[in-house]
Motif scaffolding. Structure first.
Motif, PDB file in Angstrom:
ATOM      1  N   GLU A 248       0.970  -1.187  -0.171  1.00 37.56           N
ATOM      2  CA  GLU A 248      -0.001  -0.154  -0.051  1.00 37.56           C
ATOM      3  C   GLU A 248       0.742   1.197  -0.056  1.00 37.56           C
ATOM      4  OE1 GLU A 248       0.616  -1.119   4.192  1.00 37.56           O
ATOM      5  OE2 GLU A 248       0.180  -2.205   2.429  1.00 37.56           O
ATOM      6  N   SER A 249       2.164   0.969   0.146  1.00 34.53           N
ATOM      7  CA  SER A 249       2.852   2.205   0.556  1.00 34.53           C
ATOM      8  C   SER A 249       3.308   2.683  -1.018  1.00 34.53           C
ATOM      9  CB  SER A 249       4.296   2.017   1.031  1.00 34.53           C
ATOM     10  OG  SER A 249       5.005   0.908   0.241  1.00 34.53           O
ATOM     11  N   ALA A 250       3.110   1.996  -1.899  1.00 31.89           N
ATOM     12  CA  ALA A 250       3.251   2.201  -3.286  1.00 31.89           C
ATOM     13  C   ALA A 250       2.076   2.685  -4.083  1.00 31.89           C
ATOM     14  CB  ALA A 250       3.835   1.107  -4.237  1.00 31.89           C
ATOM     15  N   GLY A 251       0.863   2.712  -3.108  1.00 35.37           N
ATOM     16  CA  GLY A 251      -0.579   3.334  -3.692  1.00 35.37           C
ATOM     17  C   GLY A 251      -1.264   2.206  -4.136  1.00 35.37           C
ATOM     18  N   MET A 252      -1.037   0.756  -3.985  1.00 38.31           N
ATOM     19  CA  MET A 252      -1.699  -0.421  -4.214  1.00 38.31           C
ATOM     20  C   MET A 252      -3.057  -0.343  -3.649  1.00 38.31           C
ATOM     21  SD  MET A 252      -0.646  -4.427  -4.875  1.00 38.31           S
ATOM     22  CE  MET A 252      -1.771  -5.478  -5.436  1.00 38.31           C
ATOM     23  N   SER A 253      -4.046  -0.745  -4.447  1.00 39.61           N
ATOM     24  CA  SER A 253      -5.443  -0.843  -3.956  1.00 39.61           C
ATOM     25  C   SER A 253      -5.519  -2.352  -3.410  1.00 39.61           C
ATOM     26  CB  SER A 253      -6.380  -0.329  -4.627  1.00 39.61           C
ATOM     27  OG  SER A 253      -7.701  -0.754  -4.250  1.00 39.61           O
ATOM     28  N   THR A 254      -6.362  -2.658  -2.520  1.00 40.33           N
ATOM     29  CA  THR A 254      -6.848  -4.026  -2.167  1.00 40.33           C
ATOM     30  C   THR A 254      -7.892  -4.626  -3.023  1.00 40.33           C
ATOM     31  OG1 THR A 254      -8.287  -3.164  -0.352  1.00 40.33           O
ATOM     32  CG2 THR A 254      -6.088  -3.775   0.326  1.00 40.33           C
ATOM     33  N   VAL A 255      -8.416  -3.754  -3.754  1.00 35.59           N
ATOM     34  CA  VAL A 255      -9.681  -4.320  -4.546  1.00 35.59           C
ATOM     35  C   VAL A 255      -8.960  -5.396  -5.472  1.00 35.59           C
ATOM     36  CG1 VAL A 255     -11.158  -3.595  -6.643  1.00 35.59           C
ATOM     37  CG2 VAL A 255     -10.833  -1.998  -4.732  1.00 35.59           C
ATOM     38  N   ARG A 256      -9.732  -6.396  -5.721  1.00 32.21           N
ATOM     39  CA  ARG A 256      -9.322  -7.805  -6.218  1.00 32.21           C
ATOM     40  C   ARG A 256      -9.769  -7.899  -7.816  1.00 32.21           C
ATOM     41  NH1 ARG A 256      -8.317 -11.912  -2.105  1.00 32.21           N
ATOM     42  NH2 ARG A 256      -8.761 -11.242  -0.206  1.00 32.21           N
ATOM     43  N   THR A 257     -10.691  -7.249  -8.228  1.00 31.04           N
ATOM     44  CA  THR A 257     -11.403  -7.423  -9.658  1.00 31.04           C
ATOM     45  C   THR A 257     -10.604  -6.654 -10.472  1.00 31.04           C
ATOM     46  OG1 THR A 257     -13.121  -5.668  -8.955  1.00 31.04           O
ATOM     47  CG2 THR A 257     -13.702  -8.211  -8.713  1.00 31.04           C
ATOM     48  N   ASN A 258     -10.759  -6.944 -11.708  1.00 31.01           N
ATOM     49  CA  ASN A 258     -10.035  -6.529 -12.806  1.00 31.01           C
ATOM     50  C   ASN A 258      -8.829  -5.749 -12.499  1.00 31.01           C
ATOM     51  OD1 ASN A 258     -13.111  -5.110 -12.879  1.00 31.01           O
ATOM     52  ND2 ASN A 258     -12.410  -6.250 -14.691  1.00 31.01           N
ATOM     53  N   TRP A 259      -7.774  -6.660 -12.047  1.00 31.63           N
ATOM     54  CA  TRP A 259      -6.352  -6.463 -11.714  1.00 31.63           C
ATOM     55  C   TRP A 259      -5.545  -6.371 -13.085  1.00 31.63           C
ATOM     56  CZ3 TRP A 259      -2.635 -10.483  -9.020  1.00 31.63           C
ATOM     57  CH2 TRP A 259      -1.532  -9.609  -8.493  1.00 31.63           C
ATOM     58  N   ASN A 260      -5.135  -5.206 -13.188  1.00 33.09           N
ATOM     59  CA  ASN A 260      -4.372  -5.001 -14.323  1.00 33.09           C
ATOM     60  C   ASN A 260      -2.719  -5.293 -13.955  1.00 33.09           C
ATOM     61  OD1 ASN A 260      -2.220  -3.677 -16.376  1.00 33.09           O
ATOM     62  ND2 ASN A 260      -4.158  -2.675 -17.063  1.00 33.09           N
ATOM     63  N   LEU A 261      -2.189  -6.483 -14.503  1.00 34.41           N
ATOM     64  CA  LEU A 261      -0.899  -6.775 -14.238  1.00 34.41           C
ATOM     65  C   LEU A 261       0.199  -6.058 -14.546  1.00 34.41           C
ATOM     66  CD1 LEU A 261      -1.371 -10.713 -14.623  1.00 34.41           C
ATOM     67  CD2 LEU A 261      -1.222  -9.424 -12.742  1.00 34.41           C
ATOM     68  N   THR A 262       0.330  -5.521 -15.773  1.00 37.68           N
ATOM     69  CA  THR A 262       1.118  -4.402 -16.238  1.00 37.68           C
ATOM     70  C   THR A 262       1.418  -3.388 -15.353  1.00 37.68           C
ATOM     71  OG1 THR A 262       0.794  -5.390 -18.482  1.00 37.68           O
ATOM     72  CG2 THR A 262       1.977  -3.293 -18.308  1.00 37.68           C
ATOM     73  N   GLN A 263       0.319  -2.636 -15.202  1.00 32.75           N
ATOM     74  CA  GLN A 263       0.147  -1.512 -14.259  1.00 32.75           C
ATOM     75  C   GLN A 263       0.703  -1.747 -12.850  1.00 32.75           C
ATOM     76  OE1 GLN A 263      -3.572   0.349 -14.237  1.00 32.75           O
ATOM     77  NE2 GLN A 263      -3.490   0.911 -16.336  1.00 32.75           N
ATOM     78  N   TRP A 264       0.127  -3.115 -12.300  1.00 33.65           N
ATOM     79  CA  TRP A 264       0.896  -3.423 -11.201  1.00 33.65           C
ATOM     80  C   TRP A 264       2.322  -3.520 -10.884  1.00 33.65           C
ATOM     81  CZ3 TRP A 264       2.557  -8.673 -10.068  1.00 33.65           C
ATOM     82  CH2 TRP A 264       2.702  -8.840  -8.650  1.00 33.65           C
ATOM     83  N   ARG A 265       2.777  -4.063 -11.774  1.00 37.15           N
ATOM     84  CA  ARG A 265       4.294  -4.188 -12.151  1.00 37.15           C
ATOM     85  C   ARG A 265       5.183  -2.996 -11.921  1.00 37.15           C
ATOM     86  NH1 ARG A 265       6.603  -7.804 -16.846  1.00 37.15           N
ATOM     87  NH2 ARG A 265       8.341  -6.901 -16.065  1.00 37.15           N
ATOM     88  N   THR A 266       4.708  -2.191 -12.913  1.00 36.69           N
ATOM     89  CA  THR A 266       5.125  -0.695 -12.830  1.00 36.69           C
ATOM     90  C   THR A 266       5.107  -0.100 -11.391  1.00 36.69           C
ATOM     91  OG1 THR A 266       4.732  -0.599 -15.355  1.00 36.69           O
ATOM     92  CG2 THR A 266       5.181   1.436 -14.113  1.00 36.69           C
ATOM     93  N   GLN A 267       3.822  -0.205 -10.856  1.00 37.04           N
ATOM     94  CA  GLN A 267       3.502   0.693  -9.650  1.00 37.04           C
ATOM     95  C   GLN A 267       4.550  -0.065  -8.469  1.00 37.04           C
ATOM     96  OE1 GLN A 267      -0.340  -0.434  -8.148  1.00 37.04           O
ATOM     97  NE2 GLN A 267      -0.452   1.728  -7.270  1.00 37.04           N
ATOM     98  N   LEU A 268       4.826  -1.465  -8.595  1.00 38.37           N
ATOM     99  CA  LEU A 268       5.514  -2.054  -7.554  1.00 38.37           C
ATOM    100  C   LEU A 268       6.872  -1.835  -7.808  1.00 38.37           C
ATOM    101  CD1 LEU A 268       2.853  -2.446  -6.124  1.00 38.37           C
ATOM    102  CD2 LEU A 268       4.039  -4.790  -5.484  1.00 38.37           C
ATOM    103  N   GLY A 269       7.652  -1.606  -8.985  1.00 33.23           N
ATOM    104  CA  GLY A 269       8.987  -1.681  -9.556  1.00 33.23           C
ATOM    105  C   GLY A 269       9.352  -2.947  -9.557  1.00 33.23           C
ATOM    106  N   LEU A 270       8.504  -3.890 -10.216  1.00 30.76           N
ATOM    107  CA  LEU A 270       8.842  -5.309 -10.367  1.00 30.76           C
ATOM    108  C   LEU A 270       9.575  -5.525 -11.643  1.00 30.76           C
ATOM    109  CD1 LEU A 270       5.692  -6.999  -8.878  1.00 30.76           C
ATOM    110  CD2 LEU A 270       7.810  -6.229  -7.448  1.00 30.76           C
ATOM    111  N   GLY A 271      10.511  -6.501 -11.490  1.00 34.50           N
ATOM    112  CA  GLY A 271      10.781  -7.312 -12.982  1.00 34.50           C
ATOM    113  C   GLY A 271       9.855  -8.177 -13.293  1.00 34.50           C
ATOM    114  N   PRO A 272      10.361  -9.045 -14.371  1.00 40.29           N
ATOM    115  CA  PRO A 272       9.496 -10.091 -14.707  1.00 40.29           C
ATOM    116  C   PRO A 272       9.233 -11.111 -13.886  1.00 40.29           C
ATOM    117  CG  PRO A 272      11.544 -10.228 -15.909  1.00 40.29           C
ATOM    118  CD  PRO A 272      11.631  -8.898 -15.195  1.00 40.29           C
TER     119      PRO A 272
END
Length: 259
Positions: free
Chosen positions: A191-215
């Motif tokens: 949540e410190s990166a602004g991630m929401s706990t909403v479970r539906t319609n999860w955009n994986l591409t945006q999530w990876r960018t949001q958390l700064g993840l590699g593949p």
């Protein structure tokens, strides 16, 4: 010719049993087998990026109907009552991943790619679980002795919600993926990166960018069929092996007929 086909089917069924087995019968898979299974299932590139190239073999296990822990490999077919929180998570070939140390932490998610139905996945991707701070335990898996267990002691970002797909909504594909966790989240929640706990319609591409993840460094999946009249079948890996064996038998039988 028929005898050769029957022999091939019997042999391929035996091979399949070594893939979808419990405890001592569990089998190691190469990362190439994982990659091929995701492509043959359509998950890549439909849900996961075409660049998916796992560097480790990532396994999970579930409690089967007889109460024993059973290995999950890509395409394993589970019943709803079997799809509880995995008995364990484990990895092989971790040395092949880059930027890994003895203190590296990992995160794992599980999602339904076909919510609410395969024909109309309007809630894709539904997040069933997301947890971080997984570490190697130094203990080998009880299901696959060559794999190392992963575990965590922290509260997950999203608690596990057991799959319960509606009747006649087609085959649901449940994907589990393993990522290297950026060190900043060792002490701070997602949540410190602004991630929401909403479970539906999860955009994986945006999530990876949001958390700064590699593949993802590893991934697997299982399916649940909701059509009561559907035929049960092999895993994606076992099914491919069976088809190859049958085709080989047909070719051999045809050759013998010509002779």
């Amino acid at each position: 010719m028929i005898s050769h086909i029957l022999l091939a089917l019997a042999f391929s069924s035996q091979c399949l049993a070594t893939h979808e087995t419990k405890g001592e019968g569990a089998k190691s898979l190469t990362t190439a087998e994982f990659k091929d299974a995701f492509r043959s299932s359509g998950i890549v590139p439909e849900i996961l990026p075409a660049a998916l190239d796992p560097s480790v073999s990532f396994y999970t296990a579930y409690s089967s109907g007889d109460g024993k822990a059973a290995q999950i490999i890509p395409g394993s077919k589970l019943k709803v009552q079997e799809a509880t929180f995995p008995v364990e998570f484990s990895v092989e070939n971790l040395q092949n991943a880059t930027n890994i140390t003895s203190t590296t932490r990992y995160l794992i998610y599980m999602l339904d790619a076909d919510a609410p139905s395969r024909a109309d996945p309007s809630a894709r991707s539904f997040r069933h679980y997301l947890g971080g701070n997984f570490t190697l335990t130094g203990t080998n898996s009880s299901v696959l002795s060559t794999a190392q267990l992963l575990s965590n002691q922290s509260q997950p970002f999203n608690d596990f919600v057991q799959p319960n797909p509606g009747p006649n909504t087609g085959e649901h594909r449940y994907i589990l993926a393993l990522y290297v966790q950026p060190p900043r989240y060792n002490t701070a929640g997602f949540e410190s990166a602004g991630m929401s706990t909403v479970r539906t319609n999860w955009n994986l591409t945006q999530w990876r960018t949001q958390l700064g993840l590699g593949p993802a460094i590893g991934a697997t999946y299982f399916t649940i069929e909701t059509n009561p009249n559907a035929q049960s079948g092999a895993s994606a890996i076992g099914g491919s092996a069976m088809l190859s064996m049958v085709l080989g038998a047909v070719s051999l039988g045809s050759l013998m007929f010509l002779l």
